[in-house]
Design a protein around this motif. Structure first.
Motif, PDB file in Angstrom:
ATOM      1  N   GLY A   1       0.841  -1.345   0.011  1.00 43.48           N
ATOM      2  CA  GLY A   1      -0.152   0.123  -0.134  1.00 43.48           C
ATOM      3  C   GLY A   1       0.779   1.199  -0.123  1.00 43.48           C
ATOM      4  O   GLY A   1       2.161   1.361  -0.231  1.00 43.48           O
TER       5      GLY A   1
ATOM      6  N   SER B   1      -4.072   3.669   1.572  1.00 40.88           N
ATOM      7  CA  SER B   1      -4.769   2.763   0.731  1.00 40.88           C
ATOM      8  C   SER B   1      -3.811   1.366   0.849  1.00 40.88           C
ATOM      9  O   SER B   1      -2.456   1.622   0.802  1.00 40.88           O
TER      10      SER B   1
ATOM     11  N   ASN C   1      -8.930  -7.306  -1.406  1.00 37.56           N
ATOM     12  CA  ASN C   1      -9.023  -6.285  -0.511  1.00 37.56           C
ATOM     13  C   ASN C   1      -9.496  -6.852   0.960  1.00 37.56           C
ATOM     14  O   ASN C   1      -9.984  -7.978   1.223  1.00 37.56           O
TER      15      ASN C   1
ATOM     16  N   GLY D   1     -13.278   1.011   1.732  1.00 35.16           N
ATOM     17  CA  GLY D   1     -12.687   1.138   0.432  1.00 35.16           C
ATOM     18  C   GLY D   1     -13.199   2.162  -0.487  1.00 35.16           C
ATOM     19  O   GLY D   1     -14.311   2.483  -0.309  1.00 35.16           O
ATOM     20  N   ASP D   2     -12.515   2.477  -1.648  1.00 33.36           N
ATOM     21  CA  ASP D   2     -13.007   3.051  -2.723  1.00 33.36           C
ATOM     22  C   ASP D   2     -13.278   2.408  -4.017  1.00 33.36           C
ATOM     23  O   ASP D   2     -13.196   2.862  -4.799  1.00 33.36           O
TER      24      ASP D   2
ATOM     25  N   ASN E   1      -9.158  -0.280  -3.759  1.00 30.17           N
ATOM     26  CA  ASN E   1      -8.318  -0.545  -2.583  1.00 30.17           C
ATOM     27  C   ASN E   1      -9.130  -0.291  -1.404  1.00 30.17           C
ATOM     28  O   ASN E   1     -10.122   0.102  -1.502  1.00 30.17           O
ATOM     29  N   SER E   2      -8.577  -1.066  -0.282  1.00 30.60           N
ATOM     30  CA  SER E   2      -9.139  -0.974   0.799  1.00 30.60           C
ATOM     31  C   SER E   2      -8.410   0.155   1.573  1.00 30.60           C
ATOM     32  O   SER E   2      -7.361   0.870   1.115  1.00 30.60           O
ATOM     33  N   ARG E   3      -8.863   0.802   2.733  1.00 28.48           N
ATOM     34  CA  ARG E   3      -8.332   1.967   3.403  1.00 28.48           C
ATOM     35  C   ARG E   3      -8.378   1.836   4.728  1.00 28.48           C
ATOM     36  O   ARG E   3      -9.447   1.321   5.181  1.00 28.48           O
TER      37      ARG E   3
END
Length: 90
Positions: free
Chosen positions: A30, A63, A75, A81-82, A85-87
């Motif tokens: 990330g 991210s 993910n 997430g967007d 990607n995961s956040r």
């Protein structure tokens, strides 16, 4: 699953996955490691899961994704997430 622990300079986030699902080595990649595979590889824990801890600066959003053997990207289900990607927020 994500585990968080406050640290002096931010948050230590531990990325946790089941022991062998998916099979083979898995790393978390990330913003925090310039998306370089293999820098943060999950290792077996005593509870049968595998994990890696990453120290992240406070008050940031990072991210990330997991990368498993065979170029399998996925993910974190418990993270925001967007879409791509995961956040994780620290």
């Amino acid at each position: 699953m994500l585990e968080r622990r406050s640290c002096k300079d931010g948050t230590e986030v531990t990325f946790v996955l089941p022991g062998e699902d998916p099979p083979g080595p898995v790393s978390v990649v990330g913003d925090f490691n310039d998306w370089q595979p293999g820098v943060h590889t999950l290792q077996p824990r005593e509870d049968g899961k595998r994990a890696v801890a990453v120290a992240l600066p406070g008050a940031t959003t990072q991210s990330f994704r997991y990368l498993a053997a065979g170029d399998y990207w996925f993910n974190e289900e418990s993270a925001e997430g967007d879409g791509a990607n995961s956040r994780v927020h620290t």
